[in-house]
Design a protein around this motif. Structure first.
Motif, PDB file in Angstrom:
ATOM      1  N   ILE A 158      25.387  -8.572 -19.589  1.00 46.55           N
ATOM      2  CA  ILE A 158      26.582  -8.753 -18.760  1.00 46.55           C
ATOM      3  C   ILE A 158      27.212 -10.085 -19.156  1.00 46.55           C
ATOM      4  N   SER A 159      28.509 -10.108 -19.360  1.00 49.53           N
ATOM      5  CA  SER A 159      29.166 -11.351 -19.782  1.00 49.53           C
ATOM      6  C   SER A 159      30.569 -11.441 -19.185  1.00 49.53           C
ATOM      7  N   ARG A 160      31.147 -12.623 -19.306  1.00 49.85           N
ATOM      8  CA  ARG A 160      32.525 -12.893 -18.881  1.00 49.85           C
ATOM      9  C   ARG A 160      32.777 -12.509 -17.417  1.00 49.85           C
ATOM     10  N   VAL A 161      31.797 -12.786 -16.573  1.00 48.13           N
ATOM     11  CA  VAL A 161      31.943 -12.455 -15.158  1.00 48.13           C
ATOM     12  C   VAL A 161      32.849 -13.484 -14.481  1.00 48.13           C
ATOM     13  N   THR A 162      33.886 -13.002 -13.805  1.00 47.60           N
ATOM     14  CA  THR A 162      34.773 -13.865 -13.021  1.00 47.60           C
ATOM     15  C   THR A 162      34.946 -13.261 -11.632  1.00 47.60           C
ATOM     16  N   ALA A 163      35.064 -14.115 -10.642  1.00 48.95           N
ATOM     17  CA  ALA A 163      35.319 -13.680  -9.268  1.00 48.95           C
ATOM     18  C   ALA A 163      36.415 -14.577  -8.708  1.00 48.95           C
ATOM     19  N   VAL A 164      37.532 -13.979  -8.369  1.00 52.32           N
ATOM     20  CA  VAL A 164      38.709 -14.744  -7.963  1.00 52.32           C
ATOM     21  C   VAL A 164      39.199 -14.254  -6.608  1.00 52.32           C
ATOM     22  N   SER A 165      39.408 -15.190  -5.683  1.00 51.17           N
ATOM     23  CA  SER A 165      39.975 -14.822  -4.382  1.00 51.17           C
ATOM     24  C   SER A 165      41.387 -14.304  -4.572  1.00 51.17           C
ATOM     25  N   ALA A 166      41.669 -13.172  -3.953  1.00 48.60           N
ATOM     26  CA  ALA A 166      42.989 -12.557  -4.063  1.00 48.60           C
ATOM     27  C   ALA A 166      43.471 -12.185  -2.662  1.00 48.60           C
ATOM     28  N   GLY A 169      41.440  -9.382  -1.180  1.00 49.02           N
ATOM     29  CA  GLY A 169      39.994  -9.593  -1.109  1.00 49.02           C
ATOM     30  C   GLY A 169      39.525 -10.498  -2.228  1.00 49.02           C
ATOM     31  N   THR A 170      38.474 -10.092  -2.920  1.00 48.29           N
ATOM     32  CA  THR A 170      37.927 -10.863  -4.043  1.00 48.29           C
ATOM     33  C   THR A 170      37.784  -9.936  -5.240  1.00 48.29           C
ATOM     34  N   ARG A 171      38.400 -10.311  -6.336  1.00 47.23           N
ATOM     35  CA  ARG A 171      38.389  -9.474  -7.534  1.00 47.23           C
ATOM     36  C   ARG A 171      37.281  -9.949  -8.481  1.00 47.23           C
ATOM     37  N   VAL A 172      36.379  -9.028  -8.843  1.00 47.72           N
ATOM     38  CA  VAL A 172      35.262  -9.333  -9.732  1.00 47.72           C
ATOM     39  C   VAL A 172      35.419  -8.526 -11.009  1.00 47.72           C
ATOM     40  N   LEU A 232      23.982  -4.706 -14.011  1.00 51.14           N
ATOM     41  CA  LEU A 232      24.200  -3.377 -14.589  1.00 51.14           C
ATOM     42  C   LEU A 232      23.047  -2.459 -14.194  1.00 51.14           C
ATOM     43  N   THR A 233      23.367  -1.298 -13.614  1.00 46.35           N
ATOM     44  CA  THR A 233      22.355  -0.318 -13.217  1.00 46.35           C
ATOM     45  C   THR A 233      22.819   1.086 -13.627  1.00 46.35           C
ATOM     46  N   ARG A 234      21.925   2.052 -13.473  1.00 49.81           N
ATOM     47  CA  ARG A 234      22.223   3.486 -13.686  1.00 49.81           C
ATOM     48  C   ARG A 234      22.734   3.791 -15.091  1.00 49.81           C
ATOM     49  N   CYS A 235      22.342   3.009 -16.049  1.00 49.75           N
ATOM     50  CA  CYS A 235      22.652   3.325 -17.451  1.00 49.75           C
ATOM     51  C   CYS A 235      21.461   4.112 -17.990  1.00 49.75           C
ATOM     52  N   SER A 236      21.670   5.374 -18.340  1.00 48.62           N
ATOM     53  CA  SER A 236      20.562   6.240 -18.742  1.00 48.62           C
ATOM     54  C   SER A 236      19.928   5.825 -20.058  1.00 48.62           C
ATOM     55  N   TRP A 237      20.653   5.069 -20.893  1.00 48.27           N
ATOM     56  CA  TRP A 237      20.150   4.731 -22.219  1.00 48.27           C
ATOM     57  C   TRP A 237      20.008   3.230 -22.454  1.00 48.27           C
ATOM     58  N   CYS A 238      20.403   2.404 -21.475  1.00 46.73           N
ATOM     59  CA  CYS A 238      20.306   0.959 -21.675  1.00 46.73           C
ATOM     60  C   CYS A 238      19.652   0.279 -20.475  1.00 46.73           C
ATOM     61  N   SER A 239      19.206  -0.943 -20.667  1.00 47.35           N
ATOM     62  CA  SER A 239      18.416  -1.641 -19.660  1.00 47.35           C
ATOM     63  C   SER A 239      19.290  -2.275 -18.577  1.00 47.35           C
ATOM     64  N   ARG A 240      18.666  -2.706 -17.495  1.00 48.64           N
ATOM     65  CA  ARG A 240      19.351  -3.497 -16.481  1.00 48.64           C
ATOM     66  C   ARG A 240      19.645  -4.878 -17.053  1.00 48.64           C
ATOM     67  N   ALA A 241      20.709  -5.468 -16.566  1.00 48.08           N
ATOM     68  CA  ALA A 241      21.057  -6.838 -16.969  1.00 48.08           C
ATOM     69  C   ALA A 241      21.867  -7.466 -15.845  1.00 48.08           C
ATOM     70  N   SER A 242      21.742  -8.783 -15.680  1.00 43.86           N
ATOM     71  CA  SER A 242      22.457  -9.493 -14.596  1.00 43.86           C
ATOM     72  C   SER A 242      23.104 -10.752 -15.126  1.00 43.86           C
ATOM     73  N   ARG A 243      24.138 -11.182 -14.410  1.00 44.73           N
ATOM     74  CA  ARG A 243      24.789 -12.458 -14.711  1.00 44.73           C
ATOM     75  C   ARG A 243      25.381 -12.990 -13.404  1.00 44.73           C
ATOM     76  N   THR A 244      25.274 -14.285 -13.203  1.00 41.02           N
ATOM     77  CA  THR A 244      25.836 -14.900 -12.005  1.00 41.02           C
ATOM     78  C   THR A 244      27.038 -15.772 -12.349  1.00 41.02           C
ATOM     79  N   ALA A 245      27.892 -15.955 -11.373  1.00 43.00           N
ATOM     80  CA  ALA A 245      29.081 -16.810 -11.513  1.00 43.00           C
ATOM     81  C   ALA A 245      29.404 -17.337 -10.119  1.00 43.00           C
ATOM     82  N   ARG A 246      30.500 -18.081 -10.024  1.00 42.98           N
ATOM     83  CA  ARG A 246      30.946 -18.588  -8.722  1.00 42.98           C
ATOM     84  C   ARG A 246      32.386 -18.152  -8.484  1.00 42.98           C
ATOM     85  N   VAL A 247      32.673 -17.867  -7.223  1.00 43.04           N
ATOM     86  CA  VAL A 247      34.021 -17.463  -6.848  1.00 43.04           C
ATOM     87  C   VAL A 247      34.956 -18.647  -7.032  1.00 43.04           C
ATOM     88  N   ARG A 248      36.120 -18.362  -7.589  1.00 44.25           N
ATOM     89  CA  ARG A 248      37.126 -19.400  -7.776  1.00 44.25           C
ATOM     90  C   ARG A 248      38.255 -19.197  -6.796  1.00 44.25           C
TER      91      ARG A 248
END
Length: 248
Positions: A158-166, A169-172, A232-248
């Motif tokens: 997982i990459s380039r995760v952004t979370a912006v107040s809109a 609501g909040t767009r991720v 990332l979940t429920r991918c039948s052929w690839c592994s789970r992966a996580s990434r954290t960020a902060r809301v801007r």
């Protein structure tokens, strides 16, 4: 179905047999070559060999080389019928055949293949093979001992995760990729989005992955600086992966 061959391959030896497989397809160091005991009728003898450890490289079907070693009477044809099932499931994932005709050598080896597709999932699989000896006036058959092999998920990121107040609501947003190539393939599945709350992760929101990207507006105003985690979940052929960020 696009059956572009995506091989990730065999290990060690069985002398010339393994050397042939390894030369053609490359070698993961931790895998083993497995071979069925030869099955025989009055006019044929056949065994099959494959590498027992595989990994998806992308969202295409995984094609697995199958080496067939045989001997036969001069007037006998060999029809091999292969069936791949997932251990713990009754359903057949795929089927195939290989053929040796009277005009072919009376003994030798041929290279065939079986396949597992992303929709089949990862895990433990079983290859079953029935060999039919077809003569001018009769037909006989023998079932080989099954072979077990494993298919592992492609490594995800997982990459380039952004979370912006809109206003709404909040767009991720972010990217979800998988595979071992330099230009990783687009992952599939669902991204689980959680925000930090009282030192714990709050209830999840879900975003579908399209062309390796996710974009979800969470109908909740989240304070800037709050941590957000995308998994990332429920991918039948690839592994789970996580990434954290902060809301801007």
């Amino acid at each position: 179905m696009n059956r572009t061959r995506r091989h990730r391959t065999a290990t060690a030896a069985l002398a010339c047999v393994a050397a042939c497989v390894c030369a053609l397809f490359g070698v993961p160091a931790h895998a083993d070559i497995v071979q069925s005991p030869a099955g025989s009728t009055a006019s044929v003898q056949v065994s099959v060999t494959l590498d027992n450890d595989w990994q998806f490289a992308d969202a295409e079907c995984l094609f697995i080389p199958l080496l067939v070693t045989y001997g036969r009477a001069d007037d006998t044809s060999i029809l091999g019928e292969t069936t791949v099932t997932k251990v713990g499931s009754e359903s057949v994932r795929n089927e195939g055949t290989f053929l040796v005709l009277p005009g072919d050598a009376v003994s030798g080896q041929l290279l065939d293949e079986i396949f597992v597709c992303p929709a089949d999932g990862t895990g433990e699989y079983r290859l079953s093979t029935v060999v039919r000896a077809i003569g001018p006036a009769s037909e006989d058959s023998v079932e080989l001992d099954p072979l077990t092999f494993w298919v592992r998920p492609a490594s995800s990121r997982i990459s380039r995760v952004t979370a912006v107040s809109a206003h709404e609501g909040t767009r991720v947003r972010g990217r979800a990729t998988a595979g071992d190539s330099i230009d990783k393939s687009a992952a599939t599945g669902v991204v689980e989005i959680r925000f930090a709350k009282n030192r714990r992760w709050g209830a999840p929101y879900y975003a579908s992955v399209t062309d390796g990207r996710f974009d979800q507006v969470v109908p909740q105003s989240i304070a800037p600086g709050t941590r957000v985690k995308a998994t990332l979940t429920r991918c039948s052929w690839c592994s789970r992966a996580s990434r954290t960020a902060r809301v801007r």
